[in-house]
Design a protein around this motif. Structure first.
Motif, PDB file in Angstrom:
ATOM      1  N   TYR A   1       6.830  -7.677   1.090  1.00 46.83           N
ATOM      2  CA  TYR A   1       7.052  -6.336   1.791  1.00 46.83           C
ATOM      3  C   TYR A   1       7.572  -6.564   3.130  1.00 46.83           C
ATOM      4  O   TYR A   1       8.554  -5.812   3.534  1.00 46.83           O
ATOM      5  N   ARG A   2       7.043  -7.697   3.664  1.00 47.94           N
ATOM      6  CA  ARG A   2       7.422  -7.817   5.214  1.00 47.94           C
ATOM      7  C   ARG A   2       9.051  -8.377   5.385  1.00 47.94           C
ATOM      8  O   ARG A   2       9.778  -8.061   6.068  1.00 47.94           O
ATOM      9  N   LEU A   3       9.283  -9.168   3.979  1.00 51.53           N
ATOM     10  CA  LEU A   3      10.883  -9.661   4.109  1.00 51.53           C
ATOM     11  C   LEU A   3      11.784  -8.604   3.504  1.00 51.53           C
ATOM     12  O   LEU A   3      13.003  -8.496   4.014  1.00 51.53           O
ATOM     13  N   HIS A   4      11.230  -7.847   2.516  1.00 54.04           N
ATOM     14  CA  HIS A   4      12.067  -6.915   1.843  1.00 54.04           C
ATOM     15  C   HIS A   4      12.061  -5.607   1.589  1.00 54.04           C
ATOM     16  O   HIS A   4      12.677  -4.889   1.183  1.00 54.04           O
ATOM     17  N   GLY A   5      10.558  -5.150   2.423  1.00 56.58           N
ATOM     18  CA  GLY A   5      10.223  -3.778   2.278  1.00 56.58           C
ATOM     19  C   GLY A   5       9.691  -3.599   0.880  1.00 56.58           C
ATOM     20  O   GLY A   5       9.479  -2.175   0.746  1.00 56.58           O
TER      21      GLY A   5
ATOM     22  N   GLY B   1      -2.449  -9.899  -1.581  1.00 62.44           N
ATOM     23  CA  GLY B   1      -3.415  -9.145  -1.052  1.00 62.44           C
ATOM     24  C   GLY B   1      -3.388  -9.319   0.357  1.00 62.44           C
ATOM     25  O   GLY B   1      -3.375 -10.454   0.745  1.00 62.44           O
ATOM     26  N   ASP B   2      -3.365  -8.410   1.321  1.00 63.22           N
ATOM     27  CA  ASP B   2      -3.037  -8.510   2.559  1.00 63.22           C
ATOM     28  C   ASP B   2      -3.584  -7.434   3.468  1.00 63.22           C
ATOM     29  O   ASP B   2      -3.210  -6.332   3.215  1.00 63.22           O
ATOM     30  N   PRO B   3      -4.806  -7.649   4.041  1.00 62.01           N
ATOM     31  CA  PRO B   3      -5.448  -6.563   4.709  1.00 62.01           C
ATOM     32  C   PRO B   3      -4.682  -5.646   5.922  1.00 62.01           C
ATOM     33  O   PRO B   3      -4.675  -4.386   5.835  1.00 62.01           O
ATOM     34  N   SER B   4      -3.511  -6.230   6.339  1.00 64.90           N
ATOM     35  CA  SER B   4      -2.530  -5.406   7.138  1.00 64.90           C
ATOM     36  C   SER B   4      -1.856  -4.579   6.403  1.00 64.90           C
ATOM     37  O   SER B   4      -1.010  -3.754   6.970  1.00 64.90           O
TER      38      SER B   4
ATOM     39  N   ASP C   1      -3.019  -2.448   4.019  1.00 61.53           N
ATOM     40  CA  ASP C   1      -4.056  -1.634   3.268  1.00 61.53           C
ATOM     41  C   ASP C   1      -3.829  -0.154   3.453  1.00 61.53           C
ATOM     42  O   ASP C   1      -4.278   0.798   2.917  1.00 61.53           O
ATOM     43  N   THR C   2      -3.108   0.077   4.634  1.00 57.21           N
ATOM     44  CA  THR C   2      -2.599   1.571   4.751  1.00 57.21           C
ATOM     45  C   THR C   2      -1.416   1.947   4.296  1.00 57.21           C
ATOM     46  O   THR C   2      -1.050   3.259   4.454  1.00 57.21           O
ATOM     47  N   LEU C   3      -0.633   1.014   3.697  1.00 56.58           N
ATOM     48  CA  LEU C   3       0.643   1.550   3.320  1.00 56.58           C
ATOM     49  C   LEU C   3       0.335   2.458   1.899  1.00 56.58           C
ATOM     50  O   LEU C   3      -0.665   2.278   1.375  1.00 56.58           O
ATOM     51  N   ASP C   4       1.497   3.341   1.871  1.00 58.24           N
ATOM     52  CA  ASP C   4       1.288   3.829   0.261  1.00 58.24           C
ATOM     53  C   ASP C   4       1.239   2.844  -0.568  1.00 58.24           C
ATOM     54  O   ASP C   4       1.475   1.769  -0.748  1.00 58.24           O
ATOM     55  N   ARG C   5       0.322   3.195  -1.708  1.00 59.95           N
ATOM     56  CA  ARG C   5      -0.211   2.440  -2.806  1.00 59.95           C
ATOM     57  C   ARG C   5       1.152   1.706  -3.571  1.00 59.95           C
ATOM     58  O   ARG C   5       0.869   0.456  -3.909  1.00 59.95           O
ATOM     59  N   HIS C   6       2.077   2.204  -3.603  1.00 63.57           N
ATOM     60  CA  HIS C   6       3.296   1.549  -4.229  1.00 63.57           C
ATOM     61  C   HIS C   6       3.836   0.596  -3.584  1.00 63.57           C
ATOM     62  O   HIS C   6       4.569  -0.076  -4.003  1.00 63.57           O
ATOM     63  N   LEU C   7       3.607   0.523  -2.204  1.00 67.14           N
ATOM     64  CA  LEU C   7       4.072  -0.535  -1.358  1.00 67.14           C
ATOM     65  C   LEU C   7       2.945  -1.700  -1.244  1.00 67.14           C
ATOM     66  O   LEU C   7       3.347  -2.667  -0.477  1.00 67.14           O
TER      67      LEU C   7
END
Ligand code: IPM
Ligand code: MG
Length: 351
Positions: A42-46, A69-72, A74-80
């Protein structure tokens, strides 16, 4: 022999590194490619499951997967969220049968939370359905008529989905001790009633396998009361997720349980599959070099067996793991002090 390695988040890269070291020790023409998954992707490619990762998986004979799994996130939209990487791979690649063996390693009885004489009898296989159930049903948040927020997730299985996983369960039981226990909640859930009806229909083709049924609450209880009674358990996605974590602690540590996710696609040497430890990314201990890599190393052994047709090499790796444990090279999860790399070294030394 092409293996796609997706290390993922948290302790995923640490444990995967050791499994890759073990694979590279073997006299096999392996070609390893890596790909990004989870929060790292997610951090590299969104996106937690970028297209190029999916393409790499499709082009490989097997996927070796760390953890996501990454606590940071956990607030993203579920599909992300990171978890969508493994859920997406399972679904997109049609990996519907998840095999999660739980077997006591000789000498490790005291690590179990159960009494040693009860724990020593554990030799079971959970066959978990992986493409359906409440995991993949319609879900969302809505507001009730009374103005209250309401979350919902639809649980469903169609008979085709149940039939194919039931067959996987019967086939597995046939290769083991010939006992299959189907776990459901048919006393309450319609999904489970259909599950049970279809399993009974499929049983007609497997007269040599002894079929029993158990409600999931009872199964959770029986798993700690007398785990030795189980040979193969076949169950749905949610129940299998929960029971396999429970089974791992009966064996002694979640750091010891491997899993293979298989579908119908054949490769040159076997069946295409995704192999991962059943544990998660363990953010609390990530980066410290103390995670137990054995579940991932055992997953790599399963990869050799199912996807590369290398049963002898798989057994070599499994024996090296068993010897590592019986020689007392234990990580913190098992009351020892060995680091992730030291456990990897110990396995390689015993190959
Ligand atoms: C597992 C994990 C996953 C699952 C998560 C990470 C989505 O708990 O493989 O057991 O729920 O299937
Ligand atoms: Mg789980």
């Amino acid at each position: 022999m092409k293996i796609a390695v997706f290390a993922g988040d948290g302790i995923g890269p640490e444990v995967t590194e050791q499994a890759v070291r073990v694979l590279k020790e073997l006299p096999l023409p392996l070609s390893l490619i890596t790909g990004d998954v989870g929060g790292a992707a997610y951090r590299l490619h969104g996106h937690p499951l970028p297209d190029e990762t999916l393409v790499a998986a499709r082009e490989a004979d097997a996927v070796l997967f760390g953890a996501v799994g990454d606590p940071s996130c956990d607030t993203l939209d579920r599909h992300l969220r990171p978890e969508q990487a493994v859920l997406g791979l399972r679904r997109e690649l049609g990996l519907f049968a998840n095999l999660r063996p739980a077997k006591m390693f000789p000498g490790m009885e005291d690590a179990s939370g159960l009494k040693p004489e009860i724990a020593s009898a554990i030799d079971l296989l959970i066959v978990r359905e992986l493409n359906g159930d409440v995991y993949f049903g319609e879900k969302g948040m809505r507001t009730t008529d009374a103005g209250l927020r309401e979350g919902y997730d639809i649980m469903s299985y169609d008979e085709g989905e149940v039939r194919r996983i039931a067959r996987a369960g019967f086939e597995a039981a046939r290769k083991r001790r010939g006992k299959l226990c189907s776990v459901d909640k048919a006393n309450v859930l319609e999904t489970s009633q259909l599950w049970r009806d279809v399993v009974i229909e499929v049983a007609k083709d497997y007269a040599d396998v002894e079929l029993t049924h158990m409600y999931v609450d009872n199964a959770a209880m029986q798993l700690v009361r007398n785990p030795g009674q189980f040979d193969v358990i076949v169950t749905g996605n949610l129940f299998g997720d929960i029971l396999s974590d429970q089974a791992s602690m009966c064996v002694g540590s979640i750091g010891l349980l491997a899993s293979a996710s298989l579908g119908e696609r054949r490769t040159q040497h076997g069946t295409f599959g995704l192999y991962e430890p059943i544990h998660g990314s363990a953010p609390d201990i990530a980066g410290q070099g103390i995670a137990n890599p054995l579940a991932t190393i055992l997953s790599a052994a399963d990869l050799l067996r199912h996807s590369l047709g290398q049963a002898a090499q798989a057994e070599r790796v499994e024996s090296a793991v068993a010897a590592t444990l019986s020689d007392g090279v234990l990580g913190r999860d098992l009351g020892g002090t060995a680091t992730t790399a030291e456990i990897g070294d110990a396995v390689i030394a015993r190959l």
